[in-house]
Design a protein around this motif. Structure first.
Motif: not given
Lengths: 252, 207
Positions: B96-101
């Motif tokens: 959630r705080f470093g997501p897959f783009f």
């Protein structure tokens, strides 16, 4: 320390095999189960029934506060024989496991998958330091869309297997003989509940009333019930019978 | 999300689904590959597309392959489109705080069971942190998403047979990516029906 029947020097350490290939602590755990009140489960064509004796050591105990048949998630229920406190811990763990599955997959686990996970928890307590095995055997009834309804048993060792009908606890030998005679693959849920009550009655010490037994049922849903309506959850397939319902069945 | 480019579209037809993507991989304006497929199979009834950052396409694809293999072995059954969608969603939310783009698109045909003998074809899509949408008509994602919305809205109609669905989804994809600088350079379309999957590579503008 060393007596011939008790396993001798091998009976105290859980993590040491005896020369005959046993883990004697697990044998002792099974003895704790066989000393517990009788529980049984019967699979029917349209459901499963779980039943147990709710014996209390004193008339003064408020048995309505005791829960021996426990729902884990809407489609799975547990009953046990053996040590009550161990059951409560396992129920709490099983509920958490079911919720963790739901969090990933958006649906509750199929019965077999939950059974495998809970059996894994019980097995950990047979291969770790400083712990003892759980002093209970579990009978697990569940329904999922892949396998339909299924009834499982897990032992203190962590072994699990599926039954058509079985009993655990004090009166299991007689109860299983009774069930073997009475079971057939065409039993309906109503027949199964009736048979379960008769089986419990066989070994029952004292009065069998709606206060001294607990019953849980799995009902297989119809295709109509499986249609998801927006904003509503699917109806649960496992539920405990209320005292009134149990009384009605007892009076039949 | 605008580094590598790429787009995916999925559509529902009569007892069939379609999922299609372009083949471009670029580094901003510079096109680098014209064979970068973004749609992958889970099994022959369930496909998913991963438009977005190319490194995440590979990572997510391998991670999902791991999760689905474990599921298949443990549950002794194939995963259903709806369950797979939830699996992708929770995988994305974990970050959630470093997501897959990536904005995944899922398309599949659930297998008929006793309780559900005529299941509806399934498509879904989600944002980079796993918010699921389950549209009844079409699902779009990628750098040409806005254009895909426009063309799909114009061309889609319910109950298209597999051959007609193929034409519709192909025209939707081609005309949308032709208006987007970062998508295009080839296209692949998969049509999933109960007996087979037909995969076709489209003749597209290579500019």
């Amino acid at each position: 320390m060393s007596g011939p029947g008790s396993g001798g020097a091998y009976s105290f350490s859980l993590t040491t095999f005896s020369p005959s290939g046993k883990l004697v602590q697990i044998e002792h755990a099974l003895a704790a189960v066989s000393g517990g009140t009788t529980s049984l489960g019967i699979k029917a064509t349209n459901g499963i029934v779980l039943a147990t004796e709710k014996k209390s050591p004193s008339l003064l105990i408020d048995t309505s506060a005791l829960e021996k048949v426990a729902p884990i998630c809407p489609n799975i229920g547990f009953v046990y024989s053996g040590m009550g406190p161990d059951f409560r811990i396992l129920v709490a763990k099983a509920r958490k496991i079911a919720q963790a599955y739901w969090k990933v997959y958006g649906e509750y686990p199929p019965t077999k998958v939950l059974v495998q996970e809970v059996a894994g928890v019980m097995q950990k307590a047979t291969q770790s330091g400083g712990v003892r095995p759980y002093g209970i055997s579990l009978l697990i009834a569940g329904w999922d869309s892949h396998r339909g309804q299924s009834l499982w048993q897990i032992d203190p060792s962590g072994s699990y297997w599926a039954w058509k009908a079985s009993a655990i606890g004090k009166n299991m030998v007689n109860a299983k003989t009774f069930l073997e005679k009475r079971y057939n693959d065409e039993l309906s849920l109503e027949d199964a509940i009736h048979t379960a009550l008769l089986t419990l009655k066989e070994g029952f010490e004292g009065q069998m009333t709606e206060q001294t037994i607990e019953i849980g049922v799995i009902t297989v849903p119809t295709p109509e019930q499986m249609v998801e309506k927006s904003g509503e959850r699917l109806p649960p397939t496992f539920r405990k019978l209320s005292e009134n319902e149990v009384r009605d069945y007892l009076s039949l | 999300m605008e580094l590598n480019g790429g787009s995916v579209v999925a559509m529902i037809g009569k007892d069939c689904v379609a999922i299609a993507s372009d083949l471009r991989l670029g580094n901003q304006a510079v096109g680098v590959a014209s064979n970068f497929d973004k749609v992958f199979p889970v099994n022959d009834k369930l496909y998913y597309g991963l438009p977005g950052l190319a490194t995440d396409v590979y990572t997510l694809k391998e991670h999902l392959r791991f999760r689905v293999n474990m599921y298949r072995m443990k549950e002794e059954r194939e995963i259903t489109p709806k369950t797979f969608t939830h699996l992708v969603s929770s995988t994305l939310y974990e970050k959630r705080f470093g997501p897959f783009f990536i904005e995944p698109v899922v398309a599949g045909l659930p297998t008929p069971t006793d309780l559900d003998p005529h299941p509806k074809p399934f498509i879904s899509t989600m944002d980079t942190i796993g918010c699921i949408t389950t549209p009844k008509d079409f699902a779009v994602a990628g750098t040409a998403a806005d254009k895909l919305y426009g063309v799909a809205e114009g061309l889609w109609e319910p109950d298209l047979e597999p051959e007609d669905l193929f034409e519709t989804v192909s025209q939707t994809l081609l005309n949308a990516v032709d208006r987007d600088a970062l998508s295009g350079w080839g296209a692949v379309v998969h049509i999933i029906t109960h007996d087979k999957v037909i995969t076709r590579t489209l003749r597209a503008r290579m500019d």
